[in-house]
Scaffold this motif. Structure first.
Motif, PDB file in Angstrom:
ATOM      1  N   GLY A 287       8.294  31.323  -5.212  1.00  0.00           N
ATOM      2  CA  GLY A 287       9.144  31.493  -6.349  1.00  0.00           C
ATOM      3  C   GLY A 287       8.606  31.707  -7.606  1.00  0.00           C
ATOM      4  N   ASN A 288       7.271  32.498  -7.500  1.00  0.00           N
ATOM      5  CA  ASN A 288       6.748  33.119  -8.709  1.00  0.00           C
ATOM      6  C   ASN A 288       7.692  33.776  -9.505  1.00  0.00           C
ATOM      7  OD1 ASN A 288       5.445  35.821  -9.491  1.00  0.00           O
ATOM      8  ND2 ASN A 288       4.010  34.310  -9.716  1.00  0.00           N
ATOM      9  N   VAL A 289       7.508  33.668 -10.788  1.00  0.00           N
ATOM     10  CA  VAL A 289       8.382  34.275 -11.875  1.00  0.00           C
ATOM     11  C   VAL A 289       8.487  35.704 -11.672  1.00  0.00           C
ATOM     12  CG1 VAL A 289       9.370  34.639 -14.227  1.00  0.00           C
ATOM     13  CG2 VAL A 289       7.815  32.582 -13.502  1.00  0.00           C
ATOM     14  N   LEU A 290       7.486  36.698 -11.234  1.00  0.00           N
ATOM     15  CA  LEU A 290       7.649  38.136 -11.058  1.00  0.00           C
ATOM     16  C   LEU A 290       8.187  38.220  -9.751  1.00  0.00           C
ATOM     17  CD1 LEU A 290       6.878  40.771 -12.373  1.00  0.00           C
ATOM     18  CD2 LEU A 290       4.612  40.535 -11.111  1.00  0.00           C
ATOM     19  N   ALA A 291       7.829  37.544  -8.801  1.00  0.00           N
ATOM     20  CA  ALA A 291       8.403  37.854  -7.482  1.00  0.00           C
ATOM     21  C   ALA A 291      10.174  37.516  -7.685  1.00  0.00           C
ATOM     22  CB  ALA A 291       7.788  36.958  -6.413  1.00  0.00           C
ATOM     23  N   ALA A 292      10.428  36.282  -8.045  1.00  0.00           N
ATOM     24  CA  ALA A 292      11.804  35.713  -8.307  1.00  0.00           C
ATOM     25  C   ALA A 292      12.585  36.974  -9.058  1.00  0.00           C
ATOM     26  CB  ALA A 292      11.959  34.455  -8.950  1.00  0.00           C
ATOM     27  N   ALA A 293      11.925  37.721 -10.053  1.00  0.00           N
ATOM     28  CA  ALA A 293      12.619  38.863 -10.767  1.00  0.00           C
ATOM     29  C   ALA A 293      13.009  39.832  -9.819  1.00  0.00           C
ATOM     30  CB  ALA A 293      11.880  39.023 -12.001  1.00  0.00           C
TER      31      ALA A 293
END
Ligand code: PLP
Length: 396
Positions: free
Chosen positions: A280-286
């Motif tokens: 759920g890392n911010v970059l991956a979630a984006a």
């Protein structure tokens, strides 16, 4: 950097093709020596939007501008909440655990299945998977993988797995007992050679799981996120799982994996049972949010269906033209395979020399998993290249 340095410093886990890629645009990759390659591998079903996609680029830029690349799962972040809401809606599942890869998503599913079963009295903890399946390279995942070649030299493997024949319900039934907690299956076997399940088989597994209070786990690591022509392959079959894993194209090329749950699988994990620092890392979630946005537009999956049928038809023409080299075409949407009577490596290497990237699956299949944004013009070019290669091989 040179290939020699790569050979020296990278461990020998891959039989790598001697090329160094440094850029890409649309359906094409560029190598450091300035050559362009038409890409029907797509990072092995990862780069669903091709290269330099403006939407994915904008999503990444927005995260960089906001300054929060990563946020611990000790706290919430809005990108992950939106990704959870979006991907579960797309998959018709209820809840999600985010991780970083397909193997990690399957580990989460196997652990969840064991906990589900161990809460029963008497305990249920045996898992059934399929011969010729592929679930990844971590210990649980290779053990679930029903191919001896991936087990060799790595024993002792975790206990409690047995293997049934894919598309053979009787062979699954023969393995089910009161201690079985789950069945894990790919709706379309990918690495095993592009073999779609029959609808009867998946429905039979669904009925068995309902009858014996077991979890049905679908591994949609390769078939998920639009590849089948629907957001998830289970929506083609209309037979739903209790647990669904996906990765590869989930975030359009940013590493991400997900294990989704539904119904009785929703409340098995409690705080402390499972975790992943980067999940759920911010970059991956984006990236996931951008993929969900694109896949929520039905014209995107309609395009995959149309291009899939077009590619399938063209490959059937190849089979008709070269009966001594090709025997069948299998697949769904933009995961297609041609069964060869010669080693696929010969064709893969000759295509590479002509600027086309394709790969093998199993021991005898030539696999096509292009970016989902492929158009007919690129399919025509790719098939023409394979035709040239087959003509040469036939003449030899
Ligand atoms: C069906 C399936 N499951 C799991 C995996 C493993 O995924 P990863 O390499 O991201 O761990 C793969 C990879 O090819 C796959 O095709």
């Amino acid at each position: 950097m040179s290939i020699e340095e790569g050979k020296h410093y990278l461990l020998d886990t891959y039989a790598q093709v001697p090329v160094v890629f440094c850029g890409g645009e649309g359906m094409y990759l560029t190598s450091e020596d300035g050559k362009r390659y038409l890409d029907f591998v797509g990072g092995i079903a990862v780069n669903a939007l091709g290269y330099k996609d403006p939407g994915l680029t904008a999503a990444i830029e927005q995260v960089l501008e906001q300054g929060l690349l990563h946020c611990s799962n000790l706290y919430y972040n809005s990108q992950a909440i939106a990704a959870a809401k979006g991907v579960t809606a797309l998959a018709q599942m209820d809840r999600v655990f985010f991780c970083n890869s397909g193997a990690e998503a399957n580990e989460a599913a196997l652990k969840l299945a064991r906990k589900f079963g161990n809460l029963h009295t008497p305990k249920k903890n045996q898992i059934i998977s399929m011969v010729d399946s592929f679930h990844g390279r971590t210990y649980g995942a290779i053990t679930a993988t029903g191919q001896a070649k991936y087990h060799a030299h790595f024993d002792p493997l975790p206990q409690g797995f047995s293997y049934a024949l894919f598309n053979d319900l009787q062979s699954v039934k023969a393995l089910v007992s009161e201690v079985t907690c789950a069945i894990i299956v790919e709706p379309i076997q990918g690495e095993g050679g592009i073999v779609p399940a029959t609808a009867e088989f998946l429905q039979g597994l669904r009925d068995l799981c309902d009858e014996h209070d077991m979890l049905l786990i679908y591994d949609e690591v390769q078939t998920g996120m639009g590849r089948s022509g629907k957001p998830f392959a289970h929506q083609v079959y209309q037979v739903r799982p209790d647990v669904l894993t996906t990765a590869k194209a989930l975030a359009g090329g940013i590493p991400a994996g997900a294990m989704m749950t539904r119904g009785k699988a929703n409340a098995i994990f409690k705080p402390g049972d499972h975790a992943s620092t980067f999940g759920g890392n911010v970059l991956a979630a984006a990236g996931i949010n951008e993929m969900v946005r694109r896949l929520s537009d039905e014209s995107f999956t309609d395009h995959v269906q149309q291009m899939g049928s077009y590619l399938h038809g063209k490959l059937e023409q190849l089979v008709a033209q070269f009966p001594s080299l090709c025997t069948a075409v299998r697949g769904m949407g933009l995961i297609q395979g041609v069964v060869l009577s010669i080693p696929p490596r010969t064709v893969v290497e000759a295509c590479f020399a002509k600027g086309l990237l394709v790969l093998s699956a199993g021991s005898d299949v030539l696999r096509f998993v292009p970016p989902l944004v492929v158009e007919t013009v690129e399919i025509d070019t790719a098939v023409a290249t394979v035709r040239e290669v087959l003509e040469t091989l036939q003449a030899e």
